[in-house]
Design a protein around this motif. Structure first.
Motif, PDB file in Angstrom:
ATOM      1  N   CYS A 215       1.003  -1.197   0.072  1.00 48.41           N
ATOM      2  CA  CYS A 215       0.037  -0.016  -0.163  1.00 48.41           C
ATOM      3  C   CYS A 215       0.793   1.275   0.129  1.00 48.41           C
ATOM      4  N   ASP A 216       0.371   2.629  -0.023  1.00 49.27           N
ATOM      5  CA  ASP A 216       0.838   3.666  -0.066  1.00 49.27           C
ATOM      6  C   ASP A 216       0.961   4.289   1.264  1.00 49.27           C
ATOM      7  N   PHE A 217      -0.194   4.079   1.902  1.00 45.85           N
ATOM      8  CA  PHE A 217      -0.337   4.535   3.205  1.00 45.85           C
ATOM      9  C   PHE A 217      -0.914   3.873   4.175  1.00 45.85           C
ATOM     10  N   TYR A 218      -0.513   3.636   5.416  1.00 42.44           N
ATOM     11  CA  TYR A 218      -1.014   2.735   6.259  1.00 42.44           C
ATOM     12  C   TYR A 218      -1.214   3.472   7.910  1.00 42.44           C
ATOM     13  N   ALA A 219      -2.417   3.498   8.501  1.00 43.22           N
ATOM     14  CA  ALA A 219      -2.607   3.932   9.578  1.00 43.22           C
ATOM     15  C   ALA A 219      -3.100   3.118  10.669  1.00 43.22           C
ATOM     16  N   PHE A 220      -2.563   3.418  11.725  1.00 42.90           N
ATOM     17  CA  PHE A 220      -3.362   2.623  12.950  1.00 42.90           C
ATOM     18  C   PHE A 220      -3.014   3.331  14.298  1.00 42.90           C
ATOM     19  N   SER A 221      -3.565   2.685  15.374  1.00 45.77           N
ATOM     20  CA  SER A 221      -3.856   3.628  16.821  1.00 45.77           C
ATOM     21  C   SER A 221      -3.156   2.737  17.898  1.00 45.77           C
ATOM     22  N   GLY A 222      -2.430   3.229  18.620  1.00 46.44           N
ATOM     23  CA  GLY A 222      -1.573   2.611  19.881  1.00 46.44           C
ATOM     24  C   GLY A 222      -2.621   1.729  20.654  1.00 46.44           C
ATOM     25  N   HIS A 223      -3.775   2.389  21.054  1.00 48.57           N
ATOM     26  CA  HIS A 223      -4.885   1.766  22.285  1.00 48.57           C
ATOM     27  C   HIS A 223      -5.443   0.772  21.531  1.00 48.57           C
ATOM     28  N   LYS A 224      -5.388   0.269  20.178  1.00 48.19           N
ATOM     29  CA  LYS A 224      -5.999  -0.952  19.885  1.00 48.19           C
ATOM     30  C   LYS A 224      -5.011  -2.108  20.083  1.00 48.19           C
ATOM     31  N   MET A 225      -3.847  -1.971  20.385  1.00 48.28           N
ATOM     32  CA  MET A 225      -2.629  -2.655  20.259  1.00 48.28           C
ATOM     33  C   MET A 225      -1.981  -2.863  21.644  1.00 48.28           C
ATOM     34  N   TYR A 226      -2.855  -2.332  22.656  1.00 47.64           N
ATOM     35  CA  TYR A 226      -2.370  -2.545  24.070  1.00 47.64           C
ATOM     36  C   TYR A 226      -1.471  -1.658  24.500  1.00 47.64           C
ATOM     37  N   GLY A 227      -1.464  -0.561  23.832  1.00 49.56           N
ATOM     38  CA  GLY A 227      -0.822   0.785  24.041  1.00 49.56           C
ATOM     39  C   GLY A 227      -1.702   1.561  24.545  1.00 49.56           C
ATOM     40  N   PRO A 228      -1.428   2.890  24.768  1.00 49.83           N
ATOM     41  CA  PRO A 228      -1.842   4.149  25.240  1.00 49.83           C
ATOM     42  C   PRO A 228      -3.097   4.733  24.148  1.00 49.83           C
ATOM     43  N   THR A 229      -3.824   5.481  24.709  1.00 50.78           N
ATOM     44  CA  THR A 229      -4.744   6.110  23.942  1.00 50.78           C
ATOM     45  C   THR A 229      -3.847   7.582  23.572  1.00 50.78           C
ATOM     46  N   GLY A 230      -4.313   8.098  22.592  1.00 44.41           N
ATOM     47  CA  GLY A 230      -3.856   9.574  22.251  1.00 44.41           C
ATOM     48  C   GLY A 230      -2.568   9.482  21.336  1.00 44.41           C
ATOM     49  N   GLU A 280       3.048   8.836  25.743  1.00 42.15           N
ATOM     50  CA  GLU A 280       2.512   7.966  25.020  1.00 42.15           C
ATOM     51  C   GLU A 280       3.192   7.128  23.900  1.00 42.15           C
ATOM     52  N   ILE A 281       4.109   7.917  23.301  1.00 43.79           N
ATOM     53  CA  ILE A 281       5.027   7.231  22.309  1.00 43.79           C
ATOM     54  C   ILE A 281       5.993   6.412  22.915  1.00 43.79           C
ATOM     55  N   ILE A 282       6.427   6.601  24.130  1.00 43.03           N
ATOM     56  CA  ILE A 282       7.265   5.681  24.805  1.00 43.03           C
ATOM     57  C   ILE A 282       6.216   4.370  25.280  1.00 43.03           C
ATOM     58  N   GLY A 283       5.020   4.588  25.848  1.00 42.04           N
ATOM     59  CA  GLY A 283       4.205   3.673  26.012  1.00 42.04           C
ATOM     60  C   GLY A 283       3.912   2.800  25.037  1.00 42.04           C
ATOM     61  N   LEU A 284       3.657   3.470  23.803  1.00 44.39           N
ATOM     62  CA  LEU A 284       3.294   2.729  22.463  1.00 44.39           C
ATOM     63  C   LEU A 284       4.642   1.815  22.083  1.00 44.39           C
ATOM     64  N   ALA A 285       5.974   2.076  22.262  1.00 47.35           N
ATOM     65  CA  ALA A 285       7.103   1.447  22.085  1.00 47.35           C
ATOM     66  C   ALA A 285       6.866   0.285  22.977  1.00 47.35           C
ATOM     67  N   ALA A 286       6.656   0.373  24.382  1.00 44.06           N
ATOM     68  CA  ALA A 286       6.498  -0.846  25.271  1.00 44.06           C
ATOM     69  C   ALA A 286       5.418  -1.797  24.805  1.00 44.06           C
ATOM     70  N   ALA A 287       4.408  -1.148  24.218  1.00 42.21           N
ATOM     71  CA  ALA A 287       3.493  -1.975  23.539  1.00 42.21           C
ATOM     72  C   ALA A 287       4.018  -2.819  22.623  1.00 42.21           C
ATOM     73  N   VAL A 288       4.945  -2.450  21.788  1.00 43.65           N
ATOM     74  CA  VAL A 288       5.343  -3.001  20.661  1.00 43.65           C
ATOM     75  C   VAL A 288       6.376  -4.415  21.404  1.00 43.65           C
ATOM     76  N   ASP A 289       7.074  -3.920  22.433  1.00 40.76           N
ATOM     77  CA  ASP A 289       7.750  -4.669  23.091  1.00 40.76           C
ATOM     78  C   ASP A 289       7.033  -5.946  23.704  1.00 40.76           C
ATOM     79  N   PHE A 290       5.847  -5.724  23.890  1.00 35.68           N
ATOM     80  CA  PHE A 290       5.085  -6.746  24.622  1.00 35.68           C
ATOM     81  C   PHE A 290       4.607  -7.650  23.515  1.00 35.68           C
TER      82      PHE A 290
END
Length: 407
Positions: A215-230, A280-290
């Protein structure tokens, strides 16, 4: 790691609801619960590292900047982006898609065609409608077939009209149906159009490789993948991102500013105006770790077995009507009790400690196609287990009995 160990990492799942019912959380498509490592990462930032990023000349700011940029690198690897500059931090999928609809405006003119998945979330419909109003372009829905999947034949006919943009869902937030994004993007590319994929419902349930998807663009949210909102991500091919007009302007994204004019900086910061959601960015990185450490093929198969258990249990109830309950769906199942209002169902389940979502699920065009004013949706996360599904099915049986008993 076994499933019980995964579940133990989510503190909120141990909370009791009213009447001392343990929480049975089946609204993961709306937002997922957060593991301790995400909560700890955000707490540690505020306690030990809190400073603004990219601007300070002192050590604390440098440490915060390094943490944010390390998070970008982690997200790059997580979705297999070719370059780190392709990973843009946003406040979520909705902002990402609005950024695209604004940023692509100079590339459209009156009469251009924008195709949109008929099962799309409102966040992947309304921004394109607003873009069409500004430019004179036309938004046309891609029809669904009898199984409530994208109609392949209709899609081919619409692509033959040479649209400029095609906006798709990777996974339906209502039905859990999965689009074959790789095949669709090959066709879209051949038609000369820009492909935009809403991946909000996909990232928690399957590996995402943006290069393989094509695809050309792909969008997603942290809070759907066990990360923070926002916090969320807009990924795009570098050449495509460089052509976007920034939706937000101000600090951080500039190169020079004077009262005779301003020039913008380089990616990724050109599309990241203002102070980002640092914790929240740091929390999202932790969700990726999880997800990287604890979610593997076995845990994903466990989740699919639960979805099958849920589907089979609902099929065994004559009073329940299922919608597009295909074996290859991911994460969610939609249903109603015949003759009963979905909100009544949700309220009675809540009284038994069961959390599901009822309503139109920000997909009113899909509800209209299904001739519904709303429905119930049970959606699974990696921490759900057989007991959750069994409790839900038993509670639903009790709810049916309460709603259908003769007075």
């Amino acid at each position: 790691m076994n499933h019980a160990a995964i579940r133990s990492q989510f503190p909120l799942l141990n909370c009791l609801q009213e009447e001392d019912y343990p929480l049975c959380y089946l609204d993961n498509a709306a937002t997922a619960q957060k593991p301790a490592m995400v909560l700890q990462a955000m707490d540690a930032f505020y306690r030990q590292q809190n400073a603004n990023v990219h601007r300070g000349s002192y050590q604390l700011s440098a440490a915060a900047t390094a943490a944010v940029e390390a998070s970008r690198d982690k997200l790059q690897r997580f979705i297999n982006a070719e370059q780190r500059q392709e990973v843009i931090f946003t406040h979520g999928t909705t902002e990402s898609l609005n950024m695209l609809a604004y940023g692509l405006e100079p590339q459209l003119q009156a009469g251009d065609l924008i195709l949109v998945d008929s099962a799309a979330h409102h966040a992947n419909i309304v921004p394109w409608q607003q873009l069409a109003l500004r430019t004179g372009a036309q938004v046309v829905p891609i029809p669904l077939d009898e199984e409530l999947r994208l109609d392949d034949a209709a899609c081919k006919l619409l692509l033959a009209k040479r649209p400029k943009i095609v906006a798709l869902s990777h996974v339906s937030n209502v039905l859990g149906t999965v689009n074959n994004i790789t095949a669709l993007c090959q066709r879209i590319r051949a038609a000369g159009a820009i492909s935009v994929v809403d991946g909000a419902q996909a990232v928690a349930h399957l590996p995402v490789d943006v290069q393989a998807l094509g695809c050309d663009f792909y969008a997603f949210s942290g809070h759907k993948m066990y990360g923070p909102t926002g916090v969320g991500i807009l990924w795009g091919k570098l050449a495509q991102l460089e052509q976007l007009t920034p939706m937000l302007t101000g600090g951080e994204m500039i190169k020079t500013v004077s009262f005779s004019g301003s020039t913008f900086g380089a990616l990724p910061h050109r599309l990241e105006a203002g102070t980002p959601p640092i914790a929240e960015i740091i929390g999202l990185a932790a969700a990726v770790d999880f997800l990287t450490q604890f979610v593997d093929a076995n845990s994903r198969q466990h989740e699919q077995r639960l979805l099958q258990q849920l589907r089979d249990g609902l099929l065994a109830m004559p009073a329940v009507e299922l919608y597009a309950a295909h074996a290859d769906n991911l994460g969610a199942i939609a249903f109603n009790i015949r003759g009963e209002h979905h909100h009544d169902v949700g309220a009675l389940l809540d009284q038994q400690g069961i959390a599901i979502r009822c309503g139109h699920h920000c997909a009113m065009p899909l509800m209209s196609l299904m001739a519904l004013n709303g429905c119930c949706r049970a959606s699974l996360g990696i921490y759900n287990n057989e007991q959750d599904v069994a409790r839900f099915l038993a509670a639903l049986q009790q709810t049916i009995a309460l709603l259908t008993e003769e007075i």
